[in-house]
Design a protein around this motif. Structure first.
Motif, PDB file in Angstrom:
ATOM      1  N   ILE A  90      -4.750  -5.986  11.078  1.00 39.45           N
ATOM      2  CA  ILE A  90      -3.792  -6.534  10.111  1.00 39.45           C
ATOM      3  C   ILE A  90      -4.491  -6.897   8.808  1.00 39.45           C
ATOM      4  O   ILE A  90      -3.991  -6.601   7.708  1.00 39.45           O
ATOM      5  N   ARG A  91      -5.663  -7.500   8.900  1.00 36.32           N
ATOM      6  CA  ARG A  91      -6.413  -7.842   7.680  1.00 36.32           C
ATOM      7  C   ARG A  91      -6.788  -6.594   6.903  1.00 36.32           C
ATOM      8  O   ARG A  91      -6.722  -6.566   5.666  1.00 36.32           O
ATOM      9  N   SER A  92      -7.178  -5.542   7.625  1.00 36.52           N
ATOM     10  CA  SER A  92      -7.536  -4.286   6.962  1.00 36.52           C
ATOM     11  C   SER A  92      -6.320  -3.681   6.267  1.00 36.52           C
ATOM     12  O   SER A  92      -6.422  -3.168   5.148  1.00 36.52           O
ATOM     13  N   ALA A  93      -5.167  -3.761   6.912  1.00 35.43           N
ATOM     14  CA  ALA A  93      -3.939  -3.227   6.322  1.00 35.43           C
ATOM     15  C   ALA A  93      -3.559  -3.991   5.063  1.00 35.43           C
ATOM     16  O   ALA A  93      -3.180  -3.390   4.039  1.00 35.43           O
ATOM     17  N   ILE A  94      -3.672  -5.307   5.116  1.00 37.77           N
ATOM     18  CA  ILE A  94      -3.350  -6.129   3.944  1.00 37.77           C
ATOM     19  C   ILE A  94      -4.289  -5.798   2.787  1.00 37.77           C
ATOM     20  O   ILE A  94      -3.876  -5.733   1.616  1.00 37.77           O
ATOM     21  N   ALA A  95      -5.557  -5.536   3.096  1.00 35.34           N
ATOM     22  CA  ALA A  95      -6.532  -5.182   2.057  1.00 35.34           C
ATOM     23  C   ALA A  95      -6.145  -3.862   1.383  1.00 35.34           C
ATOM     24  O   ALA A  95      -6.276  -3.715   0.159  1.00 35.34           O
ATOM     25  N   VAL A  96      -5.672  -2.906   2.178  1.00 32.70           N
ATOM     26  CA  VAL A  96      -5.227  -1.617   1.623  1.00 32.70           C
ATOM     27  C   VAL A  96      -4.072  -1.837   0.653  1.00 32.70           C
ATOM     28  O   VAL A  96      -4.048  -1.290  -0.460  1.00 32.70           O
ATOM     29  N   LEU A 118      -1.016   3.040  -0.321  1.00 35.46           N
ATOM     30  CA  LEU A 118      -0.052   3.237   0.759  1.00 35.46           C
ATOM     31  C   LEU A 118      -0.733   2.988   2.101  1.00 35.46           C
ATOM     32  O   LEU A 118      -1.818   3.504   2.358  1.00 35.46           O
ATOM     33  N   PHE A 119      -0.059   2.220   2.935  1.00 36.35           N
ATOM     34  CA  PHE A 119      -0.561   1.965   4.282  1.00 36.35           C
ATOM     35  C   PHE A 119       0.435   2.520   5.282  1.00 36.35           C
ATOM     36  O   PHE A 119       1.642   2.271   5.178  1.00 36.35           O
ATOM     37  N   GLY A 120      -0.039   3.301   6.245  1.00 38.00           N
ATOM     38  CA  GLY A 120       0.843   3.921   7.224  1.00 38.00           C
ATOM     39  C   GLY A 120       0.664   3.358   8.620  1.00 38.00           C
ATOM     40  O   GLY A 120      -0.452   3.036   9.032  1.00 38.00           O
ATOM     41  N   LEU A 154       5.754  -8.763   5.740  1.00 41.14           N
ATOM     42  CA  LEU A 154       6.147 -10.093   5.297  1.00 41.14           C
ATOM     43  C   LEU A 154       5.015 -10.810   4.571  1.00 41.14           C
ATOM     44  O   LEU A 154       5.255 -11.588   3.649  1.00 41.14           O
ATOM     45  N   ALA A 155       3.780 -10.536   4.965  1.00 42.25           N
ATOM     46  CA  ALA A 155       2.635 -11.188   4.320  1.00 42.25           C
ATOM     47  C   ALA A 155       2.387 -10.654   2.914  1.00 42.25           C
ATOM     48  O   ALA A 155       1.925 -11.386   2.032  1.00 42.25           O
ATOM     49  N   THR A 156       2.692  -9.381   2.696  1.00 43.24           N
ATOM     50  CA  THR A 156       2.386  -8.756   1.403  1.00 43.24           C
ATOM     51  C   THR A 156       3.605  -8.568   0.517  1.00 43.24           C
ATOM     52  O   THR A 156       3.466  -8.431  -0.703  1.00 43.24           O
ATOM     53  N   GLY A 157       4.800  -8.545   1.107  1.00 41.95           N
ATOM     54  CA  GLY A 157       5.993  -8.272   0.331  1.00 41.95           C
ATOM     55  C   GLY A 157       6.161  -6.812  -0.017  1.00 41.95           C
ATOM     56  O   GLY A 157       7.069  -6.435  -0.773  1.00 41.95           O
ATOM     57  N   ALA A 158       5.315  -5.958   0.534  1.00 38.56           N
ATOM     58  CA  ALA A 158       5.393  -4.523   0.243  1.00 38.56           C
ATOM     59  C   ALA A 158       6.643  -3.919   0.891  1.00 38.56           C
ATOM     60  O   ALA A 158       6.994  -4.281   2.016  1.00 38.56           O
ATOM     61  N   PRO A 159       7.307  -2.991   0.210  1.00 40.97           N
ATOM     62  CA  PRO A 159       8.475  -2.335   0.816  1.00 40.97           C
ATOM     63  C   PRO A 159       8.049  -1.449   1.977  1.00 40.97           C
ATOM     64  O   PRO A 159       6.930  -0.933   2.000  1.00 40.97           O
ATOM     65  N   VAL A 160       8.941  -1.273   2.934  1.00 41.32           N
ATOM     66  CA  VAL A 160       8.687  -0.416   4.090  1.00 41.32           C
ATOM     67  C   VAL A 160       9.499   0.869   3.923  1.00 41.32           C
ATOM     68  O   VAL A 160      10.716   0.810   3.752  1.00 41.32           O
TER      69      VAL A 160
END
Length: 286
Positions: A101-107, A113-115, A141-147
């Motif tokens: 999860i931390r790695s994804a948030i960093a991306v 783009l994170f997949g 939810l942590a980043t607010g990025a659209p899905v």
């Protein structure tokens, strides 16, 4: 470097040999962070989607892809490392999920783009299974990025599970849906009910895009059930074969016994006839 090389070499080859189609590519933003949430039908999903969209996407990949021994394992690890995939340990090791999860948030913090495959593993039978609560929803939810929901179409026909050489003559597809905004839940990434709701909404959109039959159980549980059913069917088949072999053996033994008795009776009748003939010769005509 490897990613650009993959785009230059692999993408044209996929287009030539498989002629994949894409719908809704305009739904992927040209810049900025976004989460790609896709169904997972085949190992080839990891080739088709990254190779055919314009932007780079970093997917989470199971750790086994990076640690499998042998030539095939080294080549697979080199590919996934080269295209920037993130290994995730699915063995239940404490802290592995948090690290992913931390790695994804960093991306996403880098505006990339994170997949993720919400089912957590490939579908064992082409159906769509329940999304796992955790990674996808918490990161969103942590980043607010659209899905952005994505449906891979017919890739399991191109390369069925366990098959190395792909099937040619099949045209797979990618259908990309409109971005889903979960900013209304920002800061609620520790609420499990919200996480479940977000995950289910994403899975519903994937189901709508893919047309797959939805099964409200986890794919990992379905795989175990399928494996158990196969073992049971194999055991029953072996038991039937064993019973048939035993019956055939008994029938053969019975046939041989009957033939032996018949032969012995014939020999006895022959001997009795010879004895009678001999007796008649000795006594002469009555």
């Amino acid at each position: 470097m490897f990613y650009r090389l993959m785009k230059m070499i692999v993408a044209p080859l996929l287009r030539i040999f498989f002629r994949p189609w894409i719908e809704g590519e305009e739904n992927i933003p040209t810049e900025g962070a976004a989460i790609i949430a896709s169904n997972h039908l085949s190992f080839s999903d990891s080739f088709f989607f990254p190779a055919l969209i314009k932007r780079r996407v970093t997917f989470i990949a199971k750790a086994e892809y990076f640690t499998t021994p042998g030539l095939k394992g080294r080549l697979t690890a080199a590919f996934f490392k080269g295209v920037g995939q993130l290994p995730v340990d699915r063995s239940g090791v404490r802290g592995a999920g948090e690290a992913a999860i931390r790695s994804a948030i960093a991306v996403l913090d880098r505006g990339e783009l994170f997949g993720v495959y919400p089912e957590g593993t490939r579908s064992p039978d082409g159906k769509l299974y329940r999304g796992k609560v955790g990674g996808l929803a918490r990161v969103a939810l942590a980043t607010g990025a659209p899905v952005i929901p994505v449906a891979m179409i017919d890739t399991e026909k191109v390369q069925p599970p366990g098959q190395v050489v792909p099937n040619f003559g099949i045209r797979p597809g990618i259908r990309i849906g409109r971005p889903l905004d979960f900013s209304r839940y920002h800061g609620m990434e520790n609420d499990r009910f919200i996480l479940r709701s977000v995950t289910d909404e994403v899975m519903y959109e994937i189901m709508r895009l893919s047309g797959q039959e939805y099964v409200d159980v986890y794919a990992t549980a379905a795989k175990r059930q399928i494996a158990d059913d196969k073992k049971r069917a194999d055991a029953e088949r072996k038991a039937v074969q064993k019973a048939e072999q035993a019956a055939a053996k008994a029938e053969k033994a019975e046939t041989e016994k009957a033939e032996t008795e018949k032969s012995e009776q014939a020999e006895a009748d022959k001997a009795a006839g010879q004895a009678q003939d001999q007796q008649q010769k000795e006594t002469g005509p009555a």
